[in-house]
Scaffold this motif. Sequence first.
Motif, mmCIF file in Angstrom:
data_model
loop_
_atom_site.group_PDB
_atom_site.id
_atom_site.type_symbol
_atom_site.label_atom_id
_atom_site.label_comp_id
_atom_site.label_asym_id
_atom_site.label_seq_id
_atom_site.Cartn_x
_atom_site.Cartn_y
_atom_site.Cartn_z
ATOM 1 N N ILE A 110 33.524 83.239 75.052
ATOM 2 C CA ILE A 110 32.787 84.503 75.033
ATOM 3 C C ILE A 110 31.382 84.320 74.450
ATOM 4 O O ILE A 110 30.410 84.902 74.948
ATOM 5 C CB ILE A 110 33.574 85.568 74.246
ATOM 6 N N PHE A 111 31.270 83.518 73.424
ATOM 7 C CA PHE A 111 29.958 83.289 72.822
ATOM 8 C C PHE A 111 29.161 82.213 73.562
ATOM 9 O O PHE A 111 28.021 81.944 73.198
ATOM 10 C CB PHE A 111 30.121 82.868 71.359
ATOM 11 N N GLN A 158 29.780 91.308 64.593
ATOM 12 C CA GLN A 158 30.824 92.318 64.743
ATOM 13 C C GLN A 158 31.905 91.838 65.700
ATOM 14 O O GLN A 158 33.099 92.046 65.467
ATOM 15 C CB GLN A 158 30.219 93.632 65.234
ATOM 16 N N LEU A 159 31.466 91.196 66.778
ATOM 17 C CA LEU A 159 32.419 90.661 67.743
ATOM 18 C C LEU A 159 33.268 89.557 67.109
ATOM 19 O O LEU A 159 34.493 89.519 67.278
ATOM 20 C CB LEU A 159 31.676 90.108 68.961
ATOM 21 N N LEU A 160 32.631 88.678 66.346
ATOM 22 C CA LEU A 160 33.371 87.588 65.696
ATOM 23 C C LEU A 160 34.376 88.136 64.682
ATOM 24 O O LEU A 160 35.445 87.544 64.486
ATOM 25 C CB LEU A 160 32.397 86.630 65.012
ATOM 26 N N SER A 161 34.050 89.273 64.057
ATOM 27 C CA SER A 161 34.965 89.852 63.077
ATOM 28 C C SER A 161 36.294 90.243 63.715
ATOM 29 O O SER A 161 37.343 90.190 63.059
ATOM 30 C CB SER A 161 34.328 91.066 62.402
ATOM 31 N N HIS A 162 36.276 90.611 64.994
ATOM 32 C CA HIS A 162 37.517 90.949 65.696
ATOM 33 C C HIS A 162 38.399 89.702 65.861
ATOM 34 O O HIS A 162 39.621 89.764 65.685
ATOM 35 C CB HIS A 162 37.219 91.572 67.058
ATOM 36 N N PHE A 163 37.775 88.586 66.217
ATOM 37 C CA PHE A 163 38.529 87.336 66.333
ATOM 38 C C PHE A 163 39.086 86.927 64.973
ATOM 39 O O PHE A 163 40.229 86.456 64.873
ATOM 40 C CB PHE A 163 37.628 86.228 66.880
#
Length: 249
Positions: free
Chosen positions: A42-43, A153-158
């Motif tokens: 994703i990144f 923020q996206l990484l915090s979900h992972f």
Amino acid sequence: MPDDMRSLLREFAETATDTGAAIAPVGHNELLQSITDTARTIFNAAACSLALLDEANEFLTFHVASGAGADEVIGMRVSVNQGIAGWVVTSGQPIAIADVTQDPRFASGFASETGYVPRSILAMPLETERQMIGAIEVLDRNREGADSSGDMQLLSHFARQAALAIEASRVFTHLGTELVESLARATENEDLRDALRETGQATRKPNASLATLAGHFNELGRLGDDERAAATGLVGEFLRYLKARGRPR
């Protein structure tokens, strides 16, 4: 708490700990690997890795990784006083670094050992309501038009997914201690609470061979009827063979 009651409680806790692996969810490592693989994709990153704290909270060990340097980094251990991952777990704060050469917290020697030295890093603590567990890092992401705050923020979900998966696995691994600790939290009697917590802390770790065996049966139990029947038959025959030789255990 009477000594006989304390002994019985400890025996209960140790039995629960030894058999916890039999009811643990399977695929724990596969799930963590999937999380790092998906995050890297994703990144559009060169690599992604996940490091976990030891019981003493003194070292981080990289358990799963994906991308550049993955094979080399898995199993490597670093002090919590070193590197970006170490800073993240000790501070409890996420961090985004655009150029690691300008950041004194970056452990360049450690990175060189993996064969891949990144330029940029996003790092996020793995943490639940109960404890700090470790850190997840994304190296050299390449997402056009994405800003650092959105990516964090996206990484915090992972990180949240990984932390919950790890904590769930640890509950089963230390099931006896967890059960006794739950009883301690539920009682209002201070003396009983202290005795329960003392018992929980004194409970030994899982018997490694029994835990491994229980894990195998856990996986077998999730297979089809034919596979379970075949496995049961093989184990039964092996036990009969041992008993015939006079070695029932």
